[in-house]
Design an enzyme around this catalytic site. Structure first.
Site, PDB file in Angstrom:
ATOM      1  CG  ASP A  20      35.705  36.204  28.919  1.00 35.82           C
ATOM      2  OD1 ASP A  20      36.901  36.374  29.227  1.00 35.82           O
ATOM      3  OD2 ASP A  20      34.762  36.553  29.649  1.00 35.82           O
TER       4      ASP A  20
ATOM      5  CG  ASP B 152      37.298  35.300  35.129  1.00 38.41           C
ATOM      6  OD1 ASP B 152      37.084  34.554  36.098  1.00 38.41           O
ATOM      7  OD2 ASP B 152      38.443  35.541  34.696  1.00 38.41           O
TER       8      ASP B 152
END
Length: 279
Positions: A16, A18
């Protein structure tokens, strides 16, 4: 249940972005709170923010706007938010341990090393425009992800409406790796993948994909789920709504682990051998 201990070595790491690679979560909160304050609304609580993390933009905005009850349209909110993003996102920085982790994994892929390669791919719900806004000043850091192994929220290879906490983005990220493996290297199976996530929907997506997961959340998100950590790690918090739970894990099954940060990552625990830095 007794945790599983006979896992194969990790051959792929799926990241991922953020709040996991980049310090964007506090920036997102600041932007939203500036708008909320402008319209005399209360600040965003972590109980709501936790539901926004990891989800595609449209899904997150729907949850937020239903809670916020702003006296403006969704389009006006999006426009005001975009202005703040343009101002603040070019200042994003990597979170602790991230540069070292990525460069260590890339060293396993060099043709002159004898240790097994660990391949990497990016799987972010951020749309391409926001991805570029957050990463253009960090080109060196993100150069470790080949263009074909970057999956973003508005990727045309993804079915619309199938974002996290559903598994599609991680399954696609694995496919991008398998489609570009060196000749003679066997395809990587889901259980040979390690997903790195900070969000609860993201952990659930990784578990639904049949992959092992590292959960490295913001301290305030961890606090929000105090006492429910095993549910998070099993992907059983219900963040996907009314979705059949047969795909997710069981409490204490050993497929997931919580880490306070990505510093000093325990490669050996996951069967990864990192070559030494060349002089």
């Amino acid at each position: 249940m007794a945790p599983r201990t006979d896992f194969p070595p990790v051959r792929a790491c799926l990241f991922d972005m953020d709040g996991l690679l980049l310090d964007t979560e506090d920036i997102y909160t600041l932007c939203i709170n500036l708008i909320l304050d402008k319209y005399s609304r209360p600040s965003l609580p972590w109980s709501i923010k936790a539901q926004l993390q990891g989800r595609p933009g449209p899904a997150a905005n729907k949850i937020f706007l239903e809670w916020a009850q702003l006296p403006i349209t969704a389009e006006e909110f999006a426009a005001e938010n975009a202005v703040l993003h343009q101002k603040l996102f070019p200042g994003t920085k990597p979170l602790p341990g991230v540069p070292e982790l990525l460069t260590s994994l890339v060293r396993t892929q060099q043709p002159d090393v004898e240790t097994p390669a660990v391949h990497i791919a990016l799987a972010t719900s951020s749309h391409m425009g926001n991805f570029k806004l957050k990463t253009n000043h960090l080109a060196d850091l993100f150069s470790v992800f080949p263009d074909n192994r970057r999956v973003v929220g508005d990727d045309t290879r993804l079915t619309p409406g199938r974002g996290k906490p559903l598994p599609d983005i991680f399954l696609l990220a694995l496919k991008t790796i398998n489609d570009s493996l060196p000749e003679g290297e066997a395809p990587i199976k889901p259980e040979e993948c390690l997903v790195f996530e900070d969000s609860v929907p993201g952990v659930e997506a990784g578990r639904r994909a049949g992959m092992r997961v590292i959960w490295c959340p913001h301290p305030m998100l961890k606090k929000e789920y105090a006492g429910r950590e095993e549910e998070v790690l099993a992907g059983r918090t219900g963040e996907a709504g009314q979705v059949d739970l047969h795909q997710v894990g069981e409490l204490g099954d050993g497929w997931s682990e919580y880490l306070v940060s990505l510093e000093n990552f325990p490669y050996e625990k996951y069967g990864m051998v990192i070559p030494p830095v060349k002089a």
